[in-house]
Each structure stands twice: as C-alpha cells, then as structure tokens.
Design a protein around this motif. Sequence first.
Motif, short mmCIF file in Angstrom:
data_model
loop_
_atom_site.label_atom_id
_atom_site.label_comp_id
_atom_site.label_asym_id
_atom_site.label_seq_id
_atom_site.Cartn_x
_atom_site.Cartn_y
_atom_site.Cartn_z
N GLN A 91 0.84 -1.21 0.00
CA GLN A 91 0.00 0.00 0.00
C GLN A 91 0.86 1.24 0.00
O GLN A 91 0.55 2.24 -0.70
N HIS A 92 1.91 1.25 0.73
CA HIS A 92 2.80 2.41 0.77
C HIS A 92 3.38 2.69 -0.61
O HIS A 92 3.41 3.85 -1.07
N LEU A 93 3.84 1.67 -1.27
CA LEU A 93 4.43 1.87 -2.59
C LEU A 93 3.39 2.34 -3.62
O LEU A 93 3.65 3.17 -4.47
N ARG A 94 2.22 1.78 -3.52
CA ARG A 94 1.17 2.19 -4.46
C ARG A 94 0.79 3.64 -4.27
O ARG A 94 0.58 4.39 -5.21
N ARG A 95 0.67 4.08 -3.02
CA ARG A 95 0.35 5.48 -2.75
C ARG A 95 1.44 6.40 -3.25
O ARG A 95 1.18 7.48 -3.80
N ALA A 96 2.64 5.99 -3.05
CA ALA A 96 3.75 6.84 -3.53
C ALA A 96 3.72 6.95 -5.05
O ALA A 96 3.96 8.03 -5.61
N SER A 97 3.43 5.84 -5.72
CA SER A 97 3.35 5.88 -7.19
C SER A 97 2.22 6.78 -7.66
O SER A 97 2.37 7.54 -8.62
N ILE A 98 1.09 6.70 -6.99
CA ILE A 98 -0.04 7.55 -7.37
C ILE A 98 0.30 9.01 -7.19
O ILE A 98 -0.03 9.86 -8.03
N ILE A 99 0.97 9.33 -6.08
CA ILE A 99 1.34 10.72 -5.82
C ILE A 99 2.28 11.23 -6.89
O ILE A 99 2.14 12.35 -7.40
N GLU A 100 3.25 10.42 -7.26
CA GLU A 100 4.20 10.84 -8.29
C GLU A 100 3.50 11.03 -9.63
O GLU A 100 3.79 11.96 -10.38
N THR A 101 2.57 10.14 -9.91
CA THR A 101 1.84 10.27 -11.19
C THR A 101 1.01 11.55 -11.22
O THR A 101 0.95 12.27 -12.24
N ARG A 102 0.42 11.86 -10.09
CA ARG A 102 -0.37 13.10 -10.02
C ARG A 102 0.53 14.32 -10.15
O ARG A 102 0.17 15.31 -10.81
N ALA A 104 3.31 14.53 -11.78
CA ALA A 104 3.71 14.65 -13.19
C ALA A 104 2.58 15.19 -14.06
O ALA A 104 2.78 16.02 -14.95
N ARG A 105 1.37 14.71 -13.78
CA ARG A 105 0.24 15.20 -14.56
C ARG A 105 0.00 16.68 -14.34
O ARG A 105 -0.27 17.43 -15.27
N LEU A 106 0.07 17.09 -13.07
CA LEU A 106 -0.11 18.51 -12.77
C LEU A 106 0.99 19.35 -13.41
O LEU A 106 0.74 20.48 -13.88
N ALA A 107 2.20 18.84 -13.41
CA ALA A 107 3.29 19.59 -14.04
C ALA A 107 3.05 19.74 -15.54
O ALA A 107 3.28 20.80 -16.12
N ASP A 108 2.59 18.66 -16.19
CA ASP A 108 2.27 18.74 -17.63
C ASP A 108 1.16 19.76 -17.90
O ASP A 108 1.22 20.53 -18.86
N ARG A 109 0.16 19.75 -17.05
CA ARG A 109 -0.92 20.73 -17.24
C ARG A 109 -0.43 22.15 -17.07
O ARG A 109 -0.82 23.06 -17.80
N ALA A 110 0.40 22.37 -16.07
CA ALA A 110 0.92 23.72 -15.87
C ALA A 110 1.76 24.16 -17.05
O ALA A 110 1.66 25.32 -17.50
N ALA A 111 2.56 23.25 -17.62
CA ALA A 111 3.37 23.60 -18.80
C ALA A 111 2.48 23.91 -19.99
O ALA A 111 2.73 24.86 -20.73
N HIS A 112 1.44 23.11 -20.20
CA HIS A 112 0.51 23.37 -21.31
C HIS A 112 -0.21 24.71 -21.14
O HIS A 112 -0.35 25.46 -22.10
N ALA A 113 -0.64 24.99 -19.91
CA ALA A 113 -1.30 26.28 -19.66
C ALA A 113 -0.36 27.43 -19.92
O ALA A 113 -0.75 28.47 -20.47
N GLU A 114 0.90 27.27 -19.56
CA GLU A 114 1.88 28.33 -19.82
C GLU A 114 2.09 28.53 -21.31
O GLU A 114 2.17 29.66 -21.79
N GLN A 115 2.14 27.43 -22.06
CA GLN A 115 2.27 27.57 -23.51
C GLN A 115 1.06 28.28 -24.13
O GLN A 115 1.19 29.11 -25.01
N VAL A 116 -0.14 27.91 -23.67
CA VAL A 116 -1.34 28.57 -24.18
C VAL A 116 -1.33 30.04 -23.85
O VAL A 116 -1.69 30.90 -24.68
N ARG A 117 -0.93 30.39 -22.65
CA ARG A 117 -0.87 31.80 -22.26
C ARG A 117 0.12 32.57 -23.10
O ARG A 117 -0.14 33.70 -23.54
#
Length: 924
Positions: A91-102, A104-117
């Motif tokens: 469970q600990h490893l799975r939670r850590a993986s989910i957090i990292e995935t989130r 990364a996703r948030l970072a990609d969204r922020a980069a895309h929003a910056e490009q659009v801006r």
Amino acid sequence: MRRSDCSDREPDNPHPLQPIISEETQDLMMSSDNDTVHAPPAHLAARFYKSSSYRRKSSATSSRRNSLSSHHSSRSSRSAHGGPYSTHIAQHLRRASIIETRKARLADRAAHAEQVRLRAAMAKAAPRNSTTSEERALAAQQAREKFLAQVAASCAEEVKRAKRVAEDTKEKKAAEHLKLKEDMLERLAEAERRRSLLQQSQRRPRTSTLPSVEEKKFVPKTWKPRNDTEAARAIQRAWRNTKRRRVVTEFLELGLTLENIQKTSFEDVSGLLSQDKVLESTSRLLGLYGLQGDAADSTSENAAVRTFLSTFLVLGHPAQVLSKEGEQEKDLLEKARNLLLVFDPVLTSFSTPSTAQLESLSEAYASFQTAFTAWKDHDSSVLLDTMLAQFVELDAIWQSVKNDKDGHVADDYREGIQHNQTLLLVRLKRLAGTDRAMKMIKEAIRKSRKAKGKKKPAGDVRPRAASLPSAGATAPSLTPIEASVSDTAAETLAHRRAAPLLPDNRTIMHELAINKEYRIDTKPKTDMRENVIREVSETMRQGLESDFGDIFVIAMAETIREKLLGLVVPGKSLHTLISESLDTAMIADQVKMGAFSYQQFFSFMNSLLPKICAPVRDAEVKALAEDETDDPIERLARLNYVIDLLSIDHANFSLQMNAPLLIREATGYEQRWFANTYGSETLVKTSQWWMRAKKKTEEEMARRSNGSTSTPSSRMTPDKIYMQGLVDLAIGVGEVQEADLPETLELDGVRLKRMRTDVLRMVVISAILLTAKNLMRRDVRSQWKEQAQRMWDLPFHDAPAFIGAIESRYALPPTTKTQLSGTIERILLDGRNRQVTHAVVKVLLHKITTHVYNRLSASSADERVKGASTASQVLSSGGLPEFVVQIGALVDEVQKVAEVDREAHGKWYDGIIEEVNRDEAPGV
C-alpha cells in the motif's frame, strides 16, 4: 491453562500464531537498503488474511485511505492489531506511485497552460491583418460558388440524362405502337385477302348419288295487321323513319364537321354555308328536330338556319369571326361547343332520338341562340357606329373638294367616294335595315355638316358706324394707328406696343389663307388688354400723386381719340364730332387751367359709344354707362376695355367684307414679305429641319421595304420628306423648340404648340379609357365620348377626378379601381412632364403619328379616299374611338398648313432640295 488466563496475559495479541515485532524493528526493516519483502507461506496467509474481494476499492479522488493520515492510522491500527507486514509495504508503494503520477500530470498541465498563455499573449501583441480575413472570406466565397457551379452542372447533367431517357422511352413506345399498328394492319389485310379468296373459291356442293330428299323450306313469319288503322300506323312509322334517314344522310353528305371546317379557309367556309343546298338541308334537319322556330315565317326560319350554321363558323375560325376575346365571346364559344356536343350523338344515331335527347338539344340550341343574338347586337352596334363615321368622313371630304374651280380634284375624288359610300350603304342596310340605315345616315350627315358649318355669332356684329365697302375698294389697313405724343406719354403707351390689340397684317393674311372664316378671337385679347390697362392705371395713379398726372390724362385722351376715329368713316358726322370734341390741344389747355371735367368726358363717351358699337355689344356699353364709380382711373380702364372690344368687332367686320380679296393676295403678300426679310440669305433652321426629315424618311422607308422590291409608293419623294418633317412638328407631346421651327413655318408656331397640346390630351385620355375598358372586359372599339369630354378639361394633377369621370357611368369593383388608380397616376405623370414613358401612351402616340402621316403622304386620290374611309375603323381598333373626329380635323388642318406653306415658300424649298442633292451627289 485456562482461556481466561491466556487472554489476561496476552491482551494485545489477538492472533497467537503471528509473531510480535516491535515498531523499531519494523522501521528498521523499512528503512534498510534491502527492500526484499518476506511473505508468509500461502497456507498461513490464507488463515490470517482476508480475501481481496472483501476489501473496499480505493478511490483516487475522495477516499480517505489515500491520505498520509489514513496511512499512519492504518499502520498504527495494523500494528496494534497485528496486520500483515507485506500488505503495508504494498500500500505504501502504491500510494507513492499515485502521488508521483499526479505530480507529473499537474506539471504537464501547468506547462501546457503556460504555452497557451504565451501563444495568446503573442497573438494579442501581434498586429492584426485584415487582408488575411478578407482573403479567407473571398476564398470561402469562391469555394462556395465553385461548389454551387458543380452542383448546378451535375443537376443539369441529371436533367439532360432524364430528358434523354424520357425521349428514348417515348420514341421506343411510339415505335412499338407503330409496329403493333403495322402488324394489325397486315393481319387485317391477310384476313381480308383470305376472305376474298374464300368467297371466290366457294362452289356448289357435289350432288349425292343418293336419291334427293326434299328439304323443308324455311318460311319467314309474316306480320299481318289486324285492321286498317294498325296498318296505316305501320306505314306512317316506316315513312317517317325513311324520311328521317334521308334528311340525316343529306346533311352528313355535306361534310359539315368541325375538323373539315378548321381545315378549310374562312372564305371557302363562308361560301359553302351560303349555298342554297346547305341552307335547305339544314332547314329540313332543324325542322326534323323541332329547332326551326316559326315555320310559317320564312324570315324566322332563315334566321334560325343561319344561326345554327354560325356554330361551325365560330368554332372553326374564331379569329376571323370574333373581333376580340372578351367575356361575351368566351361565353359564345362555350355555348357553341356545348351545342355541337349534344347535336353529334343525335345526328349519328339514325334511330328516333329519345325525348331526353331532344330536350337537351333544344336547351343547348336556345342557350346558344340567346348568346349569339346578344353578341351580334353588341358587335353590330359597334360596326354601325364605325361605318357611319366612315360614311360621314367621306361626305366631309366631298364637301371640301366639290367646289373646286378647275374641277380636276372633284373628278378625281368623286368616283372613289361614291364607290366606298355605296359599299358602306349596302353593309349598313344589311345590318340595320333599309329604313333605319337611311335615317341614321341622314342624321349623322346633318350633325356633321352642322358642326363644320359656319358658326353664326349670337347677335348682330356689324358696327353701326361701319359702311359697306364698294366693289372695287381695297382692304383697309388693319394695323392700329398710334399717335405721336410726348416722350412720357410714349413711355406709357409702350405697353400697348408690346401687346398690340390686333395681330399684324402678315398674320391676318396667313390665317385667312388657312381658314377663310378666320376671325380675331376676343377673349384672349381682351384678357391681355385688361392686364395692360391695369398696369397703365397704376402708372397714372403714381403720376397723379407725383404731379405728372396732366401728361397721362392727355396721353390717355389722345389714345381713346385715335381708337374711336379708327372705328368711324372719315368725313362722316361722327368722325367730325370725335375730332372736335376730343381735340388734344383743347384737352391740354383744360388740364393746365384745371377745367378738365371727368364727368363731362364720361358723359360724352356714354352718349357716343351706343352710336358706334355693334348691337351685340349693347350690354357692355350699357353697363359702362350705368357705372358711377368715383375713381376716374378705374372708369378709364373700363372704358378702354369696351373700346378694345369695339375695335376687335370693327376688325372682324372688315375681315368679313374683304376676306375674298385678302385670300387672293395672301400668297403674293407672303412671298414679297419673305423675300424682303430674308432675301438671298440661307435659311439655316429650314435646311436643318429638312435634313432631319429626310434622314427619318430614309430610315422609315428602309424599315418598311425590308429588302423587298421597291415600288412607286415606297420611294422617297420631296412631298414625303416635307410631310414627315411637318408631322414631327405637329404630332408630339413636348414643347416645340424655337431652334427646331423653320423660318417658313414661324407663323404657325402657336398653332403647332396647340396641336401638340391636343395630341398630349388625346393620348393621355385614350390610354386611361383603354386601360379601363380592358380591366372591365369591355370592347375597345366602344365609344366613351361622355367620359372623354369630361376628362378633356381636367388638370393632369387631379387623378381622382379622372376616376370619378369613369365611375359616373360604370361601377368599378374595389380591385379594378385600385389597379386603375395606379395606372392613371403613372399616365398622368407623363402628361404633367410632357413625356412618353408608359407603354400604352407610346403605342397610342405611334398610332396617331402613323395614321396622320399615311393620310398626308397619300400620293393619289384613291389612296386619300381609302385612308379617309378606313380612318374610323383604324383608330377605333387602335384604341382611339373617342377622338376620330378630332384626329380627322387635325389631319385637315395640317394638310391646309402644308398647302399654304408650299404655295408661298415653294421656291425656297426647291433651292434647299437642290442644295442638298448637290451636296450628296457623288464626286462633289
């Protein structure tokens, strides 16, 4: 050992087989570099661990188990309760993986929003280019048009293909039908051939060797009447049937079917229907069916036969029989068609028709007879009016030429007029009967001659002081004499010179040459003189107020004296009385001494004027004498008005007495005046007018010939050129421009303007009446003279008055009135602007112009008689039946102007023709 003891000793270990591991050891194991997980054996794990199917699924968004606090609480709970170690690590490893995935996703969204801006900021900062948008719109429009063109092309191809398929199918069916027909004809021919062969090859049967046996013969049963009455009835029935078959057979042999009538020309059909054989056969047929009317009356019998035969003529040649396509004509065609539909079954059946068939035939024939009679009465009334107008026009021409001195003109016209009048008289008698036709002709001729005769004045117009001239006396001078007075008085009389009371001698001679009954009209002259006298009166008032009234009084007295002396015979007592009583020197002395009396002056005039005036002016003179106005200037103005009337009466009486002498000298007088005025000068305006007329005549001749062989009547002559130019000046709607008026016709300027005004009235009123007739389904040849007369005096800006003139006799439906109102507005707009834009006005103006030109350019007496005799018919069918008389008078007046002008200015026209021919000659 008791269970209670174990529970007391081990309260924190619910699972006695699970080893107890301290928290430090667990942390050490988790923090060690060795990540190997030691899972228990399967049989042990199955005993202590719950199945995964019973665990609740974690939620990535809302489950509390994914948070760190939940992790610690779960760990502590498991630690407290002794949970498995391997599950905690997973469970600990799975939670850590989910957090990292989130993350990364948030970072990609922020980069895309910056490009659009950044892109939005760059687009906002960059300058806008409208050309690009316009180019895109243009490209889109072109693409759309291209697409529509492709769609249209494809649709057109589809339509062509469908039409081609339909035509192919139609041709195929026609070919199949033709083939079937040919096969059927071949089969019929073969059957006929076999039948004929069979008939030819028939032989008598061979005789048998056996002894013949007598066969029983068939004896038909014979009907025998029981008594003589029954036998007589049978004989009568057979005789009637035979007679009926004979009558029907005779009528069928005539070939009177609608198909045959339509294939035959109108003239041949008319000749066929007028044959005695056809009339007798039709009469017997109508008598057979009870449609003959009163058999005892031969006139009624013939009328019934001709009415029935008219059915074939109306349906076979409606264009030649019916003059128009109105409601009455449509009803007549429908009734004729119904009659033939009922008549054909009865005729083709040789048996005795039933009572129902005879009743239907009788009703259809009665309906057609009623419609035919109504149509014939209406059409005959229009034809009667047209032929009467033609007869009257021919009589008017004969009255104008019968007094020709040389006799050549009368001889040329007499034969043509008599021939045409004889034809018209025969037609009138045929339509209206002999007595009625003669009565109508006499009444029409009497009215025409009365209208064109000498108009006698209402009273005696001979002035009392005038004397009859002797046989050898010459014409007196008609120009008023003006005395020489002081400069101030001459300035006062300038109004009189600017607007003279009487026309000059040249104008009088010219008008007498055109109209030997010419008299000076009093109304326009007196109206003009009133304005002049009013101005002189105002000038005299101003002069009296400025101490210059004495000069004006003397000038006015001198003017009155000269006018009165011109009205009396020199050497007579009245001439002496006027000379002595109105002496200028004596009046001047009286004015200077202040002894001049207006009352004595007016009293002398009141006693003098009744002795000078004509009896027709006694009322005006009496009204002047009874006027006791205190203002002497106003009384002087009225006195001048009455004296002007007396001057015009005296001039008209002189014209009446000396008209024959003046008419004989009119041509020489005009030639001398024209030679003295222009001499050898070039008539510029006349030359230009001749060139325009010649060019238009050439165009008209080329249009009429259209490549055909030239005939004498189609050749261009100086007479046709002259008439073309004169018609262009007289017939039109615009004002006659001074530059377009030739020098030779300058005396006719007022007359030409009046003619154009009358033509404008004619075309406007005729266009309105023609439109109303068409909207109301009336015959265009019918004469609405009362409505035309009421419209003649109406102004062009009063459209409701024109509609009211039509509604005074005919009721207009609302829809018709609305349509007519709009048309009248457009036509009256042309009248106000003196232009031609409406189609109906254009056509009517062209018809008048063509008719007038054709009558004036006629080169022979036969052509003139033919044009005059058909004028009423041509104008009536052209939409101008109300103005046949006016247009005829217009033609006569233009003809007289042409005769007088060419007689007086012939040599000048010859010079212009020679000059034009010399300029157009080749090699010049």
